[in-house]
Motif scaffolding. Structure first.
Motif, mmCIF file in Angstrom:
data_model
loop_
_atom_site.group_PDB
_atom_site.id
_atom_site.type_symbol
_atom_site.label_atom_id
_atom_site.label_comp_id
_atom_site.label_asym_id
_atom_site.label_seq_id
_atom_site.Cartn_x
_atom_site.Cartn_y
_atom_site.Cartn_z
ATOM 1 N N ARG A 291 0.297 -1.221 0.005
ATOM 2 C CA ARG A 291 -0.271 -0.219 -0.019
ATOM 3 C C ARG A 291 0.838 1.282 -0.218
ATOM 4 N N PRO A 292 0.819 2.368 -1.262
ATOM 5 C CA PRO A 292 2.028 2.760 -0.992
ATOM 6 C C PRO A 292 1.100 3.857 -0.135
ATOM 7 N N SER B 194 1.639 7.764 -0.984
ATOM 8 C CA SER B 194 1.229 8.617 -1.469
ATOM 9 C C SER B 194 1.505 8.462 -2.913
ATOM 10 N N ARG B 195 1.179 9.245 -4.173
ATOM 11 C CA ARG B 195 0.856 8.886 -5.534
ATOM 12 C C ARG B 195 2.565 8.902 -5.913
ATOM 13 N N ARG B 196 2.705 9.552 -5.069
ATOM 14 C CA ARG B 196 4.661 10.087 -5.840
ATOM 15 C C ARG B 196 5.011 8.249 -5.685
ATOM 16 N N GLN B 197 4.846 7.705 -4.287
ATOM 17 C CA GLN B 197 5.027 6.645 -3.782
ATOM 18 C C GLN B 197 4.838 5.725 -5.228
ATOM 19 N N ALA B 198 3.587 5.568 -5.100
ATOM 20 C CA ALA B 198 2.774 4.001 -6.168
ATOM 21 C C ALA B 198 3.907 4.194 -7.886
ATOM 22 N N VAL B 199 4.354 5.982 -7.993
ATOM 23 C CA VAL B 199 4.457 6.180 -9.485
ATOM 24 C C VAL B 199 6.302 5.432 -9.093
ATOM 25 N N GLN B 200 6.475 5.714 -7.832
ATOM 26 C CA GLN B 200 8.035 5.327 -8.288
ATOM 27 C C GLN B 200 7.923 3.330 -8.000
ATOM 28 N N TRP B 201 6.974 2.857 -7.325
ATOM 29 C CA TRP B 201 7.507 1.499 -7.622
ATOM 30 C C TRP B 201 6.886 0.788 -8.801
#
Length: 262
Positions: free
Chosen positions: A98-99, A101-108
């Protein structure tokens, strides 16, 4: 005296909850692994699919029932002690599913695509090594299993059949161990020594990688070599991002391409 007794009881209850949580996490992990196996078994119902690893309708229901049973066990462990929602949330966060933030989701997502590219490049390099034997697709039971299905079915099989099961079984324990060692380090526990922490991780990664590679013997020695390299790449992706998502995404995309078009 009453306050002291109350404080002692509170500390004992807190210790009890800390002891219960790992049991609940273990039950959830078993439920997740069996659920992933059930997804793999579900392809036996797809027209044209040829069972290659003992898949059967009976096994699908057995693994589905097993996943449900371990889920129930996890709930029963928590009831009366700790909130189920809290334990589930920490389990999901512990695997990095579960990311924050949106930024972390993009990084993953980027890390997952990079992992898939690294797996593809690794496979190409391994194919160049001399002395390795590759089993032709016409003789490989995995290729035969989906040979008479559509490209969409082959893509979906590669995407969701092997990757979730293998990542949960092989990489999730490594990620949990790594996060536990980091937590212990921050608390100043015995793993504060870097050499000890890395020695434990090196041993765990080696065992996991060898086991993972040994399970890919059907494609010949070239497939074993590639699986060993893939195990290292997938482990690095999971530990670097502290999440199972990049390994799941990279592994799934690579297998999907391999089954559908390679």
């Amino acid at each position: 005296m009453t306050r002291a007794l109350g404080g002692r009881m509170h500390r004992l209850l807190a210790k009890g909850r800390r002891a219960i949580r790992p049991l609940a996490y273990l039950a959830m992990w078993f439920a997740a692994v069996l659920g992933a196996q059930a997804v793999r078994e579900a392809f036996v119902f797809v027209p044209g699919f040829v069972p290659w690893d003992g898949e059967s309708p009976r096994d699908f229901f057995v693994f589905t029932g097993g996943a449900a049973c371990f889920t129930a066990v996890a709930v029963l462990i928590c009831v009366g002690h700790i909130p189920v929602r809290s334990v589930v949330g920490r389990f999901v966060d512990g695997l990095g599913l579960r990311p924050a933030s949106r930024r972390q989701a993009v990084q993953w997502a980027v890390a997952g695509l990079a992992t898939a590219a690294a797996l593809w490049a690794g496979a190409e390099l391994v194919d160049l090594l001399p002395g390795l034997i590759s089993v032709p697709d016409a003789e490989d039971p995995r290729s035969i299993a989906v040979a008479d299905t559509s490209t969409l079915v082959r893509f979906c099989y590669g995407l969701i059949a092997p990757a979730p099961l293998e990542e949960l079984f092989y990489r999730a324990p490594l990620l949990a161990l790594w996060l536990a060692l980091l937590t212990a380090q921050h608390r100043g526990n015995w793993t504060a020594h870097r050499w000890l922490r890395w020695s434990l991780m090196a041993a765990a990664i080696t065992i996991s990688t060898v086991w993972f590679a040994a399970g890919h013997h059907l494609g010949g020695s070239v497939n074993v070599a590639h699986a060993a390299l893939a195990g290292v790449i997938l482990t690095a992706a999971a530990l670097r991002q502290r999440s199972l998502v990049p390994a799941l995404l990279g592994h799934g995309l690579y297998d999907a391409y391999a089954f559908a078009w390679a």
